[in-house]
Design a protein around this motif. Structure first.
Motif, PDB file in Angstrom:
ATOM      1  N   ARG A 121       0.817  -1.201   0.000  1.00 55.43           N
ATOM      2  CA  ARG A 121       0.000   0.000   0.000  1.00 55.43           C
ATOM      3  C   ARG A 121       0.859   1.262   0.000  1.00 55.43           C
ATOM      4  O   ARG A 121       0.632   2.191  -0.768  1.00 55.43           O
ATOM      5  CB  ARG A 121      -0.896  -0.015   1.253  1.00 55.43           C
ATOM      6  CG  ARG A 121      -1.903   1.073   1.313  1.00 55.43           C
ATOM      7  CD  ARG A 121      -2.621   1.046   2.671  1.00 55.43           C
ATOM      8  NE  ARG A 121      -2.825   2.402   3.162  1.00 55.43           N
ATOM      9  CZ  ARG A 121      -3.865   3.140   2.848  1.00 55.43           C
ATOM     10  NH1 ARG A 121      -4.804   2.670   2.083  1.00 55.43           N
ATOM     11  NH2 ARG A 121      -3.974   4.375   3.292  1.00 55.43           N
ATOM     12  N   LEU A 125       0.938   4.104  -3.018  1.00 50.31           N
ATOM     13  CA  LEU A 125       0.636   5.505  -2.737  1.00 50.31           C
ATOM     14  C   LEU A 125       1.810   6.403  -3.089  1.00 50.31           C
ATOM     15  O   LEU A 125       1.643   7.481  -3.670  1.00 50.31           O
ATOM     16  CB  LEU A 125       0.268   5.678  -1.260  1.00 50.31           C
ATOM     17  CG  LEU A 125      -1.117   5.179  -0.889  1.00 50.31           C
ATOM     18  CD1 LEU A 125      -1.282   5.055   0.620  1.00 50.31           C
ATOM     19  CD2 LEU A 125      -2.186   6.128  -1.429  1.00 50.31           C
ATOM     20  N   SER A 128       2.107   6.750  -6.752  1.00 50.79           N
ATOM     21  CA  SER A 128       1.083   7.627  -7.303  1.00 50.79           C
ATOM     22  C   SER A 128       1.427   9.099  -7.054  1.00 50.79           C
ATOM     23  O   SER A 128       1.152   9.965  -7.887  1.00 50.79           O
ATOM     24  CB  SER A 128      -0.281   7.233  -6.734  1.00 50.79           C
ATOM     25  OG  SER A 128      -0.912   8.311  -6.138  1.00 50.79           O
ATOM     26  N   ILE A 193      -7.025  -0.325  -3.413  1.00 46.65           N
ATOM     27  CA  ILE A 193      -6.803   0.536  -2.254  1.00 46.65           C
ATOM     28  C   ILE A 193      -7.994   1.453  -2.040  1.00 46.65           C
ATOM     29  O   ILE A 193      -8.458   1.654  -0.918  1.00 46.65           O
ATOM     30  CB  ILE A 193      -5.510   1.358  -2.422  1.00 46.65           C
ATOM     31  CG1 ILE A 193      -4.303   0.423  -2.348  1.00 46.65           C
ATOM     32  CG2 ILE A 193      -5.412   2.431  -1.357  1.00 46.65           C
ATOM     33  CD1 ILE A 193      -2.976   1.110  -2.554  1.00 46.65           C
ATOM     34  N   ALA A 194      -8.502   2.000  -3.133  1.00 45.73           N
ATOM     35  CA  ALA A 194      -9.682   2.865  -3.010  1.00 45.73           C
ATOM     36  C   ALA A 194     -10.850   2.078  -2.431  1.00 45.73           C
ATOM     37  O   ALA A 194     -11.653   2.601  -1.663  1.00 45.73           O
ATOM     38  CB  ALA A 194     -10.054   3.439  -4.377  1.00 45.73           C
TER      39      ALA A 194
ATOM     40  N   SER B 128      -6.608  12.126 -11.712  1.00 49.51           N
ATOM     41  CA  SER B 128      -5.539  11.573 -10.900  1.00 49.51           C
ATOM     42  C   SER B 128      -5.593  12.134  -9.479  1.00 49.51           C
ATOM     43  O   SER B 128      -5.283  11.431  -8.502  1.00 49.51           O
ATOM     44  CB  SER B 128      -4.201  11.834 -11.593  1.00 49.51           C
ATOM     45  OG  SER B 128      -3.289  12.468 -10.750  1.00 49.51           O
ATOM     46  N   GLU B 129      -6.022  13.378  -9.347  1.00 53.78           N
ATOM     47  CA  GLU B 129      -6.221  13.943  -8.005  1.00 53.78           C
ATOM     48  C   GLU B 129      -7.344  13.207  -7.284  1.00 53.78           C
ATOM     49  O   GLU B 129      -7.262  12.912  -6.088  1.00 53.78           O
ATOM     50  CB  GLU B 129      -6.566  15.431  -8.090  1.00 53.78           C
ATOM     51  CG  GLU B 129      -5.425  16.326  -8.509  1.00 53.78           C
ATOM     52  CD  GLU B 129      -4.264  16.297  -7.535  1.00 53.78           C
ATOM     53  OE1 GLU B 129      -4.508  16.368  -6.316  1.00 53.78           O
ATOM     54  OE2 GLU B 129      -3.125  16.173  -7.989  1.00 53.78           O
ATOM     55  N   GLY B 132      -6.137   9.871  -6.173  1.00 56.58           N
ATOM     56  CA  GLY B 132      -5.231  10.007  -5.040  1.00 56.58           C
ATOM     57  C   GLY B 132      -5.990  10.217  -3.743  1.00 56.58           C
ATOM     58  O   GLY B 132      -5.696   9.605  -2.722  1.00 56.58           O
ATOM     59  N   ALA B 134      -9.111   9.414  -3.284  1.00 52.66           N
ATOM     60  CA  ALA B 134      -9.966   8.244  -3.046  1.00 52.66           C
ATOM     61  C   ALA B 134      -9.204   7.162  -2.277  1.00 52.66           C
ATOM     62  O   ALA B 134      -9.789   6.418  -1.488  1.00 52.66           O
ATOM     63  CB  ALA B 134     -10.468   7.691  -4.370  1.00 52.66           C
ATOM     64  N   MET B 135      -7.905   7.112  -2.493  1.00 52.33           N
ATOM     65  CA  MET B 135      -7.125   6.083  -1.809  1.00 52.33           C
ATOM     66  C   MET B 135      -6.935   6.406  -0.335  1.00 52.33           C
ATOM     67  O   MET B 135      -6.481   5.571   0.438  1.00 52.33           O
ATOM     68  CB  MET B 135      -5.763   5.911  -2.485  1.00 52.33           C
ATOM     69  CG  MET B 135      -5.871   5.216  -3.837  1.00 52.33           C
ATOM     70  SD  MET B 135      -4.268   4.688  -4.465  1.00 52.33           S
ATOM     71  CE  MET B 135      -3.580   6.240  -4.977  1.00 52.33           C
ATOM     72  N   ARG B 136      -7.281   7.616   0.053  1.00 52.27           N
ATOM     73  CA  ARG B 136      -7.040   8.016   1.447  1.00 52.27           C
ATOM     74  C   ARG B 136      -8.311   8.382   2.188  1.00 52.27           C
ATOM     75  O   ARG B 136      -8.347   8.364   3.412  1.00 52.27           O
ATOM     76  CB  ARG B 136      -6.088   9.218   1.484  1.00 52.27           C
ATOM     77  CG  ARG B 136      -4.730   8.906   0.942  1.00 52.27           C
ATOM     78  CD  ARG B 136      -3.824  10.113   0.976  1.00 52.27           C
ATOM     79  NE  ARG B 136      -2.495   9.774   0.477  1.00 52.27           N
ATOM     80  CZ  ARG B 136      -2.038  10.101  -0.711  1.00 52.27           C
ATOM     81  NH1 ARG B 136      -2.807  10.772  -1.539  1.00 52.27           N
ATOM     82  NH2 ARG B 136      -0.829   9.756  -1.075  1.00 52.27           N
ATOM     83  N   ALA B 141     -13.667   7.892  -1.966  1.00 56.79           N
ATOM     84  CA  ALA B 141     -13.530   6.565  -2.557  1.00 56.79           C
ATOM     85  C   ALA B 141     -14.882   6.056  -3.036  1.00 56.79           C
ATOM     86  O   ALA B 141     -15.001   5.510  -4.141  1.00 56.79           O
ATOM     87  CB  ALA B 141     -12.926   5.604  -1.540  1.00 56.79           C
ATOM     88  N   TYR B 144     -15.805   7.804  -6.167  1.00 57.81           N
ATOM     89  CA  TYR B 144     -14.933   7.391  -7.261  1.00 57.81           C
ATOM     90  C   TYR B 144     -15.307   6.003  -7.766  1.00 57.81           C
ATOM     91  O   TYR B 144     -15.426   5.770  -8.975  1.00 57.81           O
ATOM     92  CB  TYR B 144     -13.473   7.405  -6.805  1.00 57.81           C
ATOM     93  CG  TYR B 144     -12.561   6.607  -7.697  1.00 57.81           C
ATOM     94  CD1 TYR B 144     -12.328   7.009  -9.008  1.00 57.81           C
ATOM     95  CD2 TYR B 144     -11.959   5.440  -7.240  1.00 57.81           C
ATOM     96  CE1 TYR B 144     -11.506   6.265  -9.834  1.00 57.81           C
ATOM     97  CE2 TYR B 144     -11.134   4.700  -8.070  1.00 57.81           C
ATOM     98  CZ  TYR B 144     -10.910   5.112  -9.363  1.00 57.81           C
ATOM     99  OH  TYR B 144     -10.106   4.373 -10.179  1.00 57.81           O
ATOM    100  N   LEU B 145     -15.511   5.093  -6.849  1.00 50.54           N
ATOM    101  CA  LEU B 145     -15.828   3.722  -7.245  1.00 50.54           C
ATOM    102  C   LEU B 145     -17.171   3.651  -7.977  1.00 50.54           C
ATOM    103  O   LEU B 145     -17.329   2.891  -8.933  1.00 50.54           O
ATOM    104  CB  LEU B 145     -15.834   2.803  -6.024  1.00 50.54           C
ATOM    105  CG  LEU B 145     -14.450   2.575  -5.394  1.00 50.54           C
ATOM    106  CD1 LEU B 145     -14.570   1.837  -4.078  1.00 50.54           C
ATOM    107  CD2 LEU B 145     -13.545   1.809  -6.357  1.00 50.54           C
ATOM    108  N   ASP B 148     -16.539   4.926 -11.411  1.00 46.12           N
ATOM    109  CA  ASP B 148     -15.745   3.939 -12.117  1.00 46.12           C
ATOM    110  C   ASP B 148     -16.633   2.786 -12.597  1.00 46.12           C
ATOM    111  O   ASP B 148     -16.536   2.346 -13.747  1.00 46.12           O
ATOM    112  CB  ASP B 148     -14.654   3.416 -11.173  1.00 46.12           C
ATOM    113  CG  ASP B 148     -13.617   2.591 -11.911  1.00 46.12           C
ATOM    114  OD1 ASP B 148     -13.101   3.089 -12.925  1.00 46.12           O
ATOM    115  OD2 ASP B 148     -13.347   1.462 -11.474  1.00 46.12           O
TER     116      ASP B 148
END
Lengths: 223, 223
Positions: A121, A125, A128, A193-194, B128-129, B132, B134-136, B141, B144-145, B148
């Motif tokens: 992970r 990150l 990215s 991860i998302a 991409s932002e 990024g 979404a992963m946190r 997330a 985003y999902l 997607d």
DNA sequence: GGAGTTCGATACAGCGCTGTATCCGATACA
DNA sequence: TGTATCGGATACAGCGCTGTATCGAACTCC
């Protein structure tokens, strides 16, 4: 007063050995990697890095010019480790060539070879962040593209060797095949991860995705 | 004194029509998208957004709670536009089904269908932002999902329809094929931007990459 | 064991950014 | 035409972060 405050607990273990400059730098870099991964490059303050590393900002500015310079160095270290890790594992896989069983299994093996030991992970990150910066900063872009090209070459070589060893054919030029694999490899990780998947599930999702690609890329000559 | 200072020049054209709250919000969102794309989410200050939009921070806080809230809204707007754009183009392609010529060409056409009109570079950077973040952040997330998944469904549908219309078979389940296509589509754009390619070259590089995938995914039943 | 050097802690000045509180002008409505 | 409302500008207080300048303590080498 309060000498030693700011030294983290795990430092006690390290102290006996040479408490060299390199050690400090490495700890700051490690801490920076963690914080970057957690909150992102822009949101990271020098102070947060130092706190995490168990130092004060004095140590930071004594070792690095700025946050940007540290990030560049960090990216370089990460990239070379990544490439080195893949290189070693590719070499190992090729070495054990006779044991390779079927095309699909070989490719799943390839996926595992790509995963550098450690926190996946965190690696994703960080990668990215590097990409994000590379899209805006020419200097970072240069480093990123160089690392990317190296990775591609390593993976392409692996694909070719596997194909040759098994008497199979690649449906694409090896470099193109490698790019497709790597792109899917990274993309799958980001989605995982998302989605909040834990480490193990992340690896499985990634393996599944790349396995699919493998099927597409490797042709049976019998067909 | 200095009434009207802070109003950008292009505002003059807009002024005759209702200078509504929505207009202000939209302009702030547009400006935010640009600044985010240029320097990244974390590096963006509310002040920079306002300056770009031709407002002061007063307007901002009168329309949004915080930068974070604005970003969430921006991401939602971007996502729905993206999905809507793809949906329309997919529909258009399916409509013109009889004109489709060969599998490869159809797929390259698909790529073009994916590109939402406007600045591609900006869209990629913004995306991409979003990823990024979404992963946190779980909230991001989720959004985003969802987006997607919608995109995947649209593209999957297109693939199926094309395959059916041409009497071809997909080598993968449509959803998996769509994911592969979209991942490559995004990955290619990131590489192209990092490499500093201009808009046109970016589109070409992307089309080439996705065209490759298309070949892998579509099987000739004659084989 | 004393002097020089180096590394990291501490102190400080300054700045940019945030968010709120207040004010002003314009539209809407009576 | 007078009043209420609303959107945006202006002013301000506060904070966190940066980067530098200074200081102290630990190694090094003679």
């Amino acid at each position: 007063m309060n000498r030693g405050i700011g030294m983290s607990e795990q430092d006690a273990a390290l102290r006996p050995q040479t408490r060299s400059r390199e050690n400090t730098r490495a700890r700051l870099l490690d801490a920076a990697a963690q914080v970057f991964a957690e909150v992102g490059l822009g949101e990271t303050s020098v102070e947060a890095i130092c706190e995490r590393a168990g130092f004060t900002r004095g140590a930071f500015y004594s070792n690095f010019e700025s946050k940007d310079q540290l990030f560049v160095e960090l990216a370089a270290r990460f990239a070379s480790r990544q490439v080195e890790g893949v290189r070693e594992r590719v070499a190992a896989m090729i070495e054990s060539g006779p044991d390779l069983r079927g095309d699909r299994d070989d490719m799943v093996g390839l996926v595992e070879a790509l995963d550098v030991p450690g926190d996946v992970r965190l690696g994703v990150l960080l990668m990215s962040e590097i990409k994000g910066r590379a899209m805006r900063d020419a200097k970072t872009a240069e480093a990123y593209l160089a690392q990317d090209a190296q990775m591609l070459r390593e993976v392409a070589q692996l694909l070719e060797e596997i194909a040759q060893a098994k008497g199979l054919r690649l449906a694409l030029p090896a470099e193109d095949a490698a790019r497709t694999v790597l792109t899917a490899w990274e993309g799958a990780a980001v989605r995982a991860i998302a989605a909040g998947l834990p480490e193990q599930a992340l690896l499985e999702a990634r393996a599944k995705e790349v396995g699919r690609i493998a099927h597409l890329i490797i042709e049976h000559p019998s067909l």
